[in-house]
Design a protein around this motif. Structure first.
Motif, mmCIF file in Angstrom:
data_model
loop_
_atom_site.group_PDB
_atom_site.id
_atom_site.type_symbol
_atom_site.label_atom_id
_atom_site.label_comp_id
_atom_site.label_asym_id
_atom_site.label_seq_id
_atom_site.Cartn_x
_atom_site.Cartn_y
_atom_site.Cartn_z
ATOM 1 N N SER A 29 40.589 35.591 37.823
ATOM 2 C CA SER A 29 40.611 36.063 39.206
ATOM 3 C C SER A 29 39.660 37.254 39.391
ATOM 4 C CB SER A 29 42.030 36.498 39.586
ATOM 5 O OG SER A 29 42.443 37.547 38.729
ATOM 6 N N SER A 30 38.964 37.633 38.330
ATOM 7 C CA SER A 30 38.111 38.822 38.402
ATOM 8 C C SER A 30 36.874 38.581 39.255
ATOM 9 C CB SER A 30 37.681 39.235 36.995
ATOM 10 O OG SER A 30 36.690 40.221 37.082
ATOM 11 N N LEU A 31 36.535 39.583 40.099
ATOM 12 C CA LEU A 31 35.322 39.512 40.908
ATOM 13 C C LEU A 31 34.215 40.360 40.311
ATOM 14 C CD1 LEU A 31 37.002 39.956 44.380
ATOM 15 C CD2 LEU A 31 35.967 37.870 43.509
ATOM 16 N N ASN A 32 34.520 40.965 39.177
ATOM 17 C CA ASN A 32 33.566 41.881 38.579
ATOM 18 C C ASN A 32 32.408 41.112 37.945
ATOM 19 O OD1 ASN A 32 32.230 43.855 37.111
ATOM 20 N ND2 ASN A 32 34.120 44.979 36.698
ATOM 21 N N PRO A 33 31.201 41.273 38.449
ATOM 22 C CA PRO A 33 30.074 40.511 37.894
ATOM 23 C C PRO A 33 29.848 40.777 36.410
ATOM 24 C CG PRO A 33 29.298 42.149 39.452
ATOM 25 C CD PRO A 33 30.774 42.145 39.538
ATOM 26 N N ARG A 34 30.278 41.933 35.979
ATOM 27 C CA ARG A 34 30.102 42.217 34.557
ATOM 28 C C ARG A 34 30.974 41.315 33.703
ATOM 29 N NH1 ARG A 34 30.246 48.581 34.685
ATOM 30 N NH2 ARG A 34 29.666 48.366 36.829
ATOM 31 N N ASP A 35 32.175 40.996 34.215
ATOM 32 C CA ASP A 35 33.042 40.065 33.490
ATOM 33 C C ASP A 35 32.371 38.704 33.401
ATOM 34 O OD1 ASP A 35 36.281 41.286 34.659
ATOM 35 O OD2 ASP A 35 35.053 41.790 32.915
ATOM 36 N N VAL A 36 31.785 38.292 34.534
ATOM 37 C CA VAL A 36 31.122 36.985 34.571
ATOM 38 C C VAL A 36 29.976 36.945 33.563
ATOM 39 C CG1 VAL A 36 29.932 35.327 36.038
ATOM 40 C CG2 VAL A 36 31.708 36.767 37.012
ATOM 41 N N GLU A 37 29.157 37.995 33.596
ATOM 42 C CA GLU A 37 28.013 38.058 32.669
ATOM 43 C C GLU A 37 28.478 38.006 31.236
ATOM 44 O OE1 GLU A 37 25.561 40.930 35.598
ATOM 45 O OE2 GLU A 37 25.739 41.601 33.511
ATOM 46 N N ARG A 38 29.485 38.808 30.971
ATOM 47 C CA ARG A 38 29.976 38.901 29.595
ATOM 48 C C ARG A 38 30.521 37.564 29.121
ATOM 49 N NH1 ARG A 38 34.651 43.101 27.799
ATOM 50 N NH2 ARG A 38 34.510 42.727 25.568
ATOM 51 N N ALA A 39 31.249 36.879 30.035
ATOM 52 C CA ALA A 39 31.814 35.582 29.666
ATOM 53 C C ALA A 39 30.701 34.585 29.388
ATOM 54 C CB ALA A 39 32.717 35.075 30.778
ATOM 55 N N LYS A 40 29.729 34.536 30.306
ATOM 56 C CA LYS A 40 28.656 33.555 30.161
ATOM 57 C C LYS A 40 27.813 33.816 28.929
ATOM 58 C CE LYS A 40 28.196 31.984 34.912
ATOM 59 N NZ LYS A 40 27.463 32.090 36.159
ATOM 60 N N ALA A 41 27.815 35.067 28.496
ATOM 61 C CA ALA A 41 27.002 35.404 27.324
ATOM 62 C C ALA A 41 27.618 34.914 26.035
ATOM 63 C CB ALA A 41 26.811 36.912 27.254
ATOM 64 N N ASP A 42 28.906 34.610 26.074
ATOM 65 C CA ASP A 42 29.571 34.155 24.855
ATOM 66 C C ASP A 42 29.128 32.725 24.528
ATOM 67 O OD1 ASP A 42 31.914 32.842 23.308
ATOM 68 O OD2 ASP A 42 32.287 34.991 23.161
ATOM 69 N N PRO A 43 28.786 32.487 23.266
ATOM 70 C CA PRO A 43 28.265 31.171 22.902
ATOM 71 C C PRO A 43 29.271 30.030 23.056
ATOM 72 C CG PRO A 43 28.595 32.528 20.948
ATOM 73 C CD PRO A 43 28.769 33.419 22.124
ATOM 74 N N TYR A 44 30.572 30.368 23.051
ATOM 75 C CA TYR A 44 31.555 29.293 23.128
ATOM 76 C C TYR A 44 32.039 29.011 24.549
ATOM 77 C CZ TYR A 44 31.480 30.108 18.156
ATOM 78 O OH TYR A 44 31.057 30.264 16.869
ATOM 79 N N VAL A 45 31.659 29.878 25.493
ATOM 80 C CA VAL A 45 32.071 29.676 26.885
ATOM 81 C C VAL A 45 31.057 28.789 27.581
ATOM 82 C CG1 VAL A 45 32.472 30.828 29.088
ATOM 83 C CG2 VAL A 45 33.252 31.900 26.974
ATOM 84 N N VAL A 46 31.521 27.653 28.091
ATOM 85 C CA VAL A 46 30.564 26.744 28.742
ATOM 86 C C VAL A 46 30.501 26.965 30.246
ATOM 87 C CG1 VAL A 46 30.812 24.985 26.976
ATOM 88 C CG2 VAL A 46 32.216 24.866 29.018
ATOM 89 N N LYS A 47 31.575 27.540 30.820
ATOM 90 C CA LYS A 47 31.568 27.752 32.262
ATOM 91 C C LYS A 47 32.522 28.878 32.637
ATOM 92 C CE LYS A 47 31.436 24.808 36.389
ATOM 93 N NZ LYS A 47 30.231 25.314 36.993
ATOM 94 N N PHE A 48 32.231 29.483 33.758
ATOM 95 C CA PHE A 48 33.144 30.486 34.318
ATOM 96 C C PHE A 48 33.598 29.973 35.670
ATOM 97 C CE2 PHE A 48 34.663 34.894 34.603
ATOM 98 C CZ PHE A 48 34.976 34.955 35.948
ATOM 99 N N ILE A 49 34.893 29.823 35.821
ATOM 100 C CA ILE A 49 35.417 29.372 37.124
ATOM 101 C C ILE A 49 36.313 30.463 37.686
ATOM 102 C CG2 ILE A 49 36.817 27.659 38.322
ATOM 103 C CD1 ILE A 49 36.108 25.648 36.272
#
Lengths: 131, 495
Positions: A93-113
């Motif tokens: 539920s986070s709107l923080n773009p830094r969370d999104v960036e950090r998640a997407k940067a992880d090699p095992y994360v394929v998507k952020f919803i």
């Protein structure tokens, strides 16, 4: 249709909603929900047969004790078998773009919803069949 | 020595004619150019010095109307700049030596007078007098400097720490009178715990020409503690090595500085608290909202027969949706303001503007709009590309939304470079807004100025926030039914 999916979210209501949407879309055969990163890791570790590992893990960020990023750190340390089989989708539920960036940067994360999980966002997943 | 080429003006104060003639002869012998005046008594000398200035006065100590020490003192009063050379008889030899302490330049024994000696004495005396006068005037100047300095100054003896001299500013500032100061040592104005440091420093500076500077605590006479910046140097005082000190009281400045630092610390903490709060907002509030939305979405799968219930549930869905939108807006705005450093780049305006134009194409065509673009005077802007795109999009959207019902929409966009800024002007011929009436609310959040037209009221706020995040500014001029002009100022970055 996937065989099994793991939901990791400390909030039972979120798990309920996600499960509902998944079942409604006939997204997979089996859904398991756990309420902590620790439980999620334990679940993965005790699956001796790699065929029984979940193909997709929906992972929440905000959890007490060990949060989503903490889970990712531990996940990376698991065996090659496990982390090549299970793809992680960050669901938050986070709107923080830094969370999104950090998640997407992880090699095992394929998507952020962004929550809430909807049939639309699920249909996007199915389309990208390289999951 | 240039003196011998110059004409020497002499006055011989001598009542004995024989002595006078002898001296006159010697003078004419030794000096190329010399003028000689003769006074036979003190009275005569007084008269003649009133009218004329002499280089040297040769004075006999025994005159009919005055003699001895009194005579010398009187002559000095009338001598002006002249050097005085005393001529004494053999019997007066001891007194002759004494005359030197009275300020007389030289004393000569008449009985042993020879021309070369007379010459040397005169020449040296004149030069010495000149040098002494210069020294005295220079000392005068420094005395004045010292005493009229607005900053407290003093001289102290590094051997026994006693005050040797003190200026008015010091007396005024510290509250001690000059007499009191001169009877004290500098230890009196220091706190006792500093005395060891004082001794060490003084020892270190002794005997050297060291410039020294440091901050010290001092006590005024009334017990008030002040923080003083001390600058000191070696100075010769009455022939001995002493220390000259300038004491600048920085207590007020230090206090102000500390208060400012405290304020900054408080503000930083406050800022940190606010940021924390905004973090909570974006997490803890959004969580439940996402759940609310999730749940209302699930309702889609169930048919609700009861119309009232259906209406209620639809209402709940809308509310959840609005709630989510608001939180997203606020989060977006906070994200703009919270970024520690925002990426800038050289942006090609034609390309970017075209991109935004295309995004609005369908709406623009619908309203029969004409867009006139002129970036010939400044084709590039150094800015954050996402922000600029968002700003242009907002401007276009606003122009379209608030276009005139009667006149087809005309949009004019142009740039120019002025000094160290790039100015972008975005003008439309739409409905306009009464800027005077709405004034401060214009760029406020969730402020809307037209009824019956869709809009959240965050467009202008976003433009302002984004411009200001990169040290730019936005200004709006508008009149009802006469269109609107936005003037955006961008910093012009070199290279």
């Amino acid at each position: 249709m996937y065989k099994s999916i793991l939901l990791i979210d400390d909030n039972p209501l979120d798990n309920y909603i996600n499960q509902f949407v998944l079942e409604n879309e006939n997204f997979c055969l089996e859904i398991l929900a756990v309420q902590s990163a620790g439980d999620g890791l334990d679940f993965l570790k005790e699956k001796k047969d790699p065929a029984l590992l979940p193909e997709i893990i929906f992972l929440d960020i905000n959890m007490p004790l060990v949060d989503g990023f903490g889970f990712l750190e531990e996940f990376a340390k698991l065996s090659e078998e496990i982390n090549s089989k299970s793809k992680i989708i960050m669901l938050s539920s986070s709107l923080n773009p830094r969370d999104v960036e950090r998640a997407k940067a992880d090699p095992y994360v394929v998507k952020f919803i962004a929550k809430p999980l909807t049939t639309e966002s699920l249909s996007e997943l199915v389309d990208i069949n390289n999951i | 020595m240039p003196l011998t080429s110059k004409k020497i003006k002499t006055l011989i104060v001598e009542d004995n004619l024989g002595d006078f003639i002898l001296i006159e002869d010697y003078l004419k012998q030794e000096f190329v150019e010399v003028s000689i005046e003769h006074a036979k008594s003190f009275k005569a000398a007084k008269e003649i010095t009133a009218d004329q200035q002499f280089d040297v006065i040769l004075l006999d100590l025994t005159l009919p109307d005055a003699s001895g020490e009194e005579l010398i003192l009187e002559v000095q009063l009338h001598a002006g700049d002249a050097a005085i050379i005393v001529l004494t008889g053999y019997s007066n030899k001891n007194f002759g030596v004494k005359t030197l302490s009275l300020g007389v330049s030289d004393y000569l024994l008449k009985d042993e007078l020879v021309p070369s000696q007379l010459y040397k004495s005169i020449v040296y005396s004149i030069e010495r007098k000149r040098v002494n006068d210069e020294l005295k005037s220079s000392e005068e100047k420094y005395r004045t400097l010292f005493h009229s300095s607005p900053i407290p100054m003093w001289v102290f003896n590094p051997e026994d720490y006693s005050f040797l001299d003190v200026n008015q500013a010091a007396c005024k500032h510290y509250g001690y009178s000059r007499e009191e100061f001169l009877s004290m040592t500098i230890k009196k104005i220091r706190p006792t715990h500093d005395l060891e440091k004082l001794e060490k420093t003084t020892l270190r500076n002794k005997g050297t020409n060291n410039y020294f500077e440091g901050m010290f605590d001092h006590y005024k006479k009334n017990g008030e503690l002040i923080h003083v910046n001390i600058q000191s140097n070696t100075i010769s005082f009455a022939g001995n090595a002493a220390r000259l000190v300038v004491a600048t009281d920085l207590t007020e400045k230090i206090k102000t500085q500390r208060e400012r630092e405290q304020l900054i610390a408080e503000l930083l903490q406050h800022n940190k608290d606010l940021r924390q709060f905004s973090y909570i907002t974006s997490h803890n509030i959004r969580g439940p909202i996402a759940q609310l939305l999730g749940l209302t979405n699930l309702l889609e799968h169930y048919k609700v027969e009861d119309p009232t219930l259906s209406k209620i549930l639809t209402g709940i869905q809308q509310v959840a949706g609005n709630f989510d939108e608001t939180i997203k807006d606020l989060s977006g705005i906070l994200n703009i303001k919270d970024r520690p450093s925002i990426l800038r780049e050289e942006i090609n305006l034609d390309i970017l503007c075209n991109k935004v134009h295309m995004q609005c194409k369908s709406s623009l065509d619908e309203s029969n709009a004409a867009v006139h673009i002129d970036f010939s005077k400044a084709a590039h802007i150094n800015f954050n590309i996402e922000y600029l795109e968002s700003i242009l999009l907002n401007l276009f959207t606003n122009a379209i939304k608030y276009r005139s019902k009667t006149t087809p929409l005309q949009i004019y966009i142009n740039t120019e470079a002025v000094e160290n800024k790039i100015i972008l002007k975005f003008r439309d011929n739409g409905m306009g807004v009464d800027v005077d009436y709405h004034k401060e609310k214009l760029f406020g959040l969730y402020q809307r100025f037209h009824e019956n037209i869709e809009g959240k009221g965050i467009g202008l706020f976003l433009i302002k926030t984004q411009m200001e995040a990169l040290r730019g500014s936005v200004h709006m001029e508008s009149k009802v039914n006469a269109g609107t002009l936005f003037t955006l100022q961008f910093e012009r970055c070199a290279g």
